[in-house]
Design a protein around this motif. Structure first.
Motif, PDB file in Angstrom:
ATOM      1  N   MET A   6       0.840  -1.182   0.000  1.00 45.92           N
ATOM      2  CA  MET A   6       0.000   0.000   0.000  1.00 45.92           C
ATOM      3  C   MET A   6       0.889   1.251   0.000  1.00 45.92           C
ATOM      4  N   THR A   7       0.596   2.188  -0.867  1.00 50.25           N
ATOM      5  CA  THR A   7       1.369   3.405  -1.009  1.00 50.25           C
ATOM      6  C   THR A   7       0.816   4.496  -0.100  1.00 50.25           C
ATOM      7  N   ALA A   8       1.709   5.183   0.635  1.00 53.29           N
ATOM      8  CA  ALA A   8       1.297   6.322   1.454  1.00 53.29           C
ATOM      9  C   ALA A   8       0.938   7.475   0.531  1.00 53.29           C
ATOM     10  N   LYS A   9      -0.181   8.143   0.830  1.00 56.54           N
ATOM     11  CA  LYS A   9      -0.633   9.262   0.009  1.00 56.54           C
ATOM     12  C   LYS A   9      -0.943  10.451   0.890  1.00 56.54           C
ATOM     13  N   SER A  10      -0.844  11.624   0.312  1.00 54.08           N
ATOM     14  CA  SER A  10      -1.143  12.854   1.023  1.00 54.08           C
ATOM     15  C   SER A  10      -1.445  13.942  -0.013  1.00 54.08           C
ATOM     16  N   HIS A  11      -1.465  15.179   0.432  1.00 56.20           N
ATOM     17  CA  HIS A  11      -1.656  16.321  -0.461  1.00 56.20           C
ATOM     18  C   HIS A  11      -0.599  17.369  -0.163  1.00 56.20           C
ATOM     19  N   PHE A  12      -0.164  18.072  -1.207  1.00 51.27           N
ATOM     20  CA  PHE A  12       0.831  19.121  -1.077  1.00 51.27           C
ATOM     21  C   PHE A  12       0.462  20.245  -2.025  1.00 51.27           C
ATOM     22  N   ARG A  13       0.193  21.411  -1.465  1.00 50.13           N
ATOM     23  CA  ARG A  13      -0.186  22.582  -2.252  1.00 50.13           C
ATOM     24  C   ARG A  13      -1.311  22.285  -3.247  1.00 50.13           C
ATOM     25  N   GLY A  14      -2.283  21.523  -2.784  1.00 50.85           N
ATOM     26  CA  GLY A  14      -3.448  21.220  -3.598  1.00 50.85           C
ATOM     27  C   GLY A  14      -3.290  20.066  -4.565  1.00 50.85           C
ATOM     28  N   HIS A  15      -2.167  19.393  -4.533  1.00 49.62           N
ATOM     29  CA  HIS A  15      -1.903  18.261  -5.430  1.00 49.62           C
ATOM     30  C   HIS A  15      -1.832  16.970  -4.619  1.00 49.62           C
ATOM     31  N   GLU A  16      -2.312  15.884  -5.177  1.00 46.29           N
ATOM     32  CA  GLU A  16      -2.153  14.589  -4.533  1.00 46.29           C
ATOM     33  C   GLU A  16      -0.702  14.142  -4.708  1.00 46.29           C
ATOM     34  N   ILE A  17      -0.115  13.648  -3.615  1.00 45.18           N
ATOM     35  CA  ILE A  17       1.259  13.141  -3.670  1.00 45.18           C
ATOM     36  C   ILE A  17       1.293  11.743  -3.065  1.00 45.18           C
ATOM     37  N   GLU A  18       2.357  11.020  -3.349  1.00 44.80           N
ATOM     38  CA  GLU A  18       2.520   9.673  -2.812  1.00 44.80           C
ATOM     39  C   GLU A  18       3.987   9.395  -2.536  1.00 44.80           C
ATOM     40  N   TYR A  19       4.231   8.483  -1.611  1.00 47.61           N
ATOM     41  CA  TYR A  19       5.593   8.100  -1.254  1.00 47.61           C
ATOM     42  C   TYR A  19       5.992   6.926  -2.117  1.00 47.61           C
ATOM     43  N   LEU A  20       6.972   7.128  -2.970  1.00 46.09           N
ATOM     44  CA  LEU A  20       7.354   6.132  -3.964  1.00 46.09           C
ATOM     45  C   LEU A  20       8.882   6.041  -4.039  1.00 46.09           C
ATOM     46  N   ASN A  21       9.412   4.855  -3.892  1.00 47.57           N
ATOM     47  CA  ASN A  21      10.859   4.629  -3.987  1.00 47.57           C
ATOM     48  C   ASN A  21      11.667   5.565  -3.078  1.00 47.57           C
ATOM     49  N   GLY A  22      11.167   5.758  -1.867  1.00 45.04           N
ATOM     50  CA  GLY A  22      11.914   6.529  -0.876  1.00 45.04           C
ATOM     51  C   GLY A  22      11.761   8.030  -0.932  1.00 45.04           C
ATOM     52  N   GLU A  23      10.834   8.535  -1.728  1.00 43.92           N
ATOM     53  CA  GLU A  23      10.617   9.983  -1.760  1.00 43.92           C
ATOM     54  C   GLU A  23       9.168  10.309  -2.109  1.00 43.92           C
ATOM     55  N   TRP A  24       8.751  11.524  -1.747  1.00 48.34           N
ATOM     56  CA  TRP A  24       7.419  11.991  -2.092  1.00 48.34           C
ATOM     57  C   TRP A  24       7.423  12.509  -3.523  1.00 48.34           C
ATOM     58  N   VAL A  25       6.447  12.071  -4.305  1.00 48.33           N
ATOM     59  CA  VAL A  25       6.308  12.474  -5.699  1.00 48.33           C
ATOM     60  C   VAL A  25       4.878  12.921  -5.960  1.00 48.33           C
ATOM     61  N   PHE A  26       4.698  13.732  -6.988  1.00 49.15           N
ATOM     62  CA  PHE A  26       3.351  14.106  -7.400  1.00 49.15           C
ATOM     63  C   PHE A  26       2.709  12.891  -8.052  1.00 49.15           C
ATOM     64  N   SER A  27       1.495  12.562  -7.657  1.00 52.88           N
ATOM     65  CA  SER A  27       0.830  11.351  -8.154  1.00 52.88           C
ATOM     66  C   SER A  27       0.594  11.391  -9.656  1.00 52.88           C
ATOM     67  N   ASP A  28       0.327  12.570 -10.210  1.00 61.16           N
ATOM     68  CA  ASP A  28       0.004  12.642 -11.635  1.00 61.16           C
ATOM     69  C   ASP A  28       1.226  12.514 -12.549  1.00 61.16           C
ATOM     70  N   THR A  29       2.388  12.999 -12.091  1.00 62.94           N
ATOM     71  CA  THR A  29       3.576  12.987 -12.960  1.00 62.94           C
ATOM     72  C   THR A  29       4.695  12.082 -12.458  1.00 62.94           C
ATOM     73  N   LYS A  30       4.606  11.673 -11.200  1.00 66.92           N
ATOM     74  CA  LYS A  30       5.654  10.886 -10.520  1.00 66.92           C
ATOM     75  C   LYS A  30       6.961  11.668 -10.390  1.00 66.92           C
ATOM     76  N   GLU A  31       6.900  12.995 -10.510  1.00 64.76           N
ATOM     77  CA  GLU A  31       8.076  13.842 -10.333  1.00 64.76           C
ATOM     78  C   GLU A  31       8.266  14.150  -8.851  1.00 64.76           C
ATOM     79  N   SER A  32       9.506  14.273  -8.440  1.00 63.71           N
ATOM     80  CA  SER A  32       9.857  14.579  -7.062  1.00 63.71           C
ATOM     81  C   SER A  32       9.212  15.891  -6.624  1.00 63.71           C
ATOM     82  N   THR A  33       8.595  15.887  -5.448  1.00 61.42           N
ATOM     83  CA  THR A  33       8.019  17.132  -4.930  1.00 61.42           C
ATOM     84  C   THR A  33       9.126  18.132  -4.617  1.00 61.42           C
ATOM     85  N   VAL A  34      10.241  17.662  -4.100  1.00 62.58           N
ATOM     86  CA  VAL A  34      11.348  18.541  -3.738  1.00 62.58           C
ATOM     87  C   VAL A  34      11.921  19.232  -4.976  1.00 62.58           C
ATOM     88  N   ALA A  35      12.076  18.492  -6.039  1.00 62.95           N
ATOM     89  CA  ALA A  35      12.711  19.030  -7.244  1.00 62.95           C
ATOM     90  C   ALA A  35      11.786  19.897  -8.097  1.00 62.95           C
TER      91      ALA A  35
END
Length: 99
Positions: free
Chosen positions: A1-30
């Motif tokens: 099961m993937t951890a999910k949350s929201h960041f600045r109005g976007h759905e995000i998920e924890y994937l391969n050790g980092e938080w990414v935007f669910s729609d693009t799989k791009e790093s939230t930090v980057a």
């Protein structure tokens, strides 16, 4: 099961050790600075403020909540802070004062 949350109005998920935007799989930090608000679809101001807030008088930090009342806050220069519905009401008052 993937951890999910929201960041600045976007759905995000924890994937391969980092938080990414669910729609693009791009790093939230980057990439968070290159994405518009997930609620109003506007970009941050050049100063980094939420686009719907801009610069509020006598405020150190603030967040519109990006569609989530519970994430809305206003922190004043004296470090006191209001959150939620009270913060939304304060934002409206401060925006009126600014104009």
């Amino acid at each position: 099961m993937t951890a999910k949350s929201h960041f600045r109005g976007h759905e995000i998920e924890y994937l391969n050790g980092e938080w990414v935007f669910s729609d693009t799989k791009e790093s939230t930090v980057a990439t968070f600075e290159t994405r518009p608000c997930g609620h109003c679809n506007k970009f941050a101001t050049p100063e980094g403020h939420d686009p719907c807030l801009g610069t509020l008088p006598r405020v150190m930090n603030a967040c519109c909540g990006h569609g989530s009342v519970s994430e809305t806050y206003v922190q004043f220069m004296d470090t006191s802070c209001v959150r939620g519905k009270e913060a939304q009401e304060m934002i409206e008052i401060l925006r009126f004062e600014r104009e």
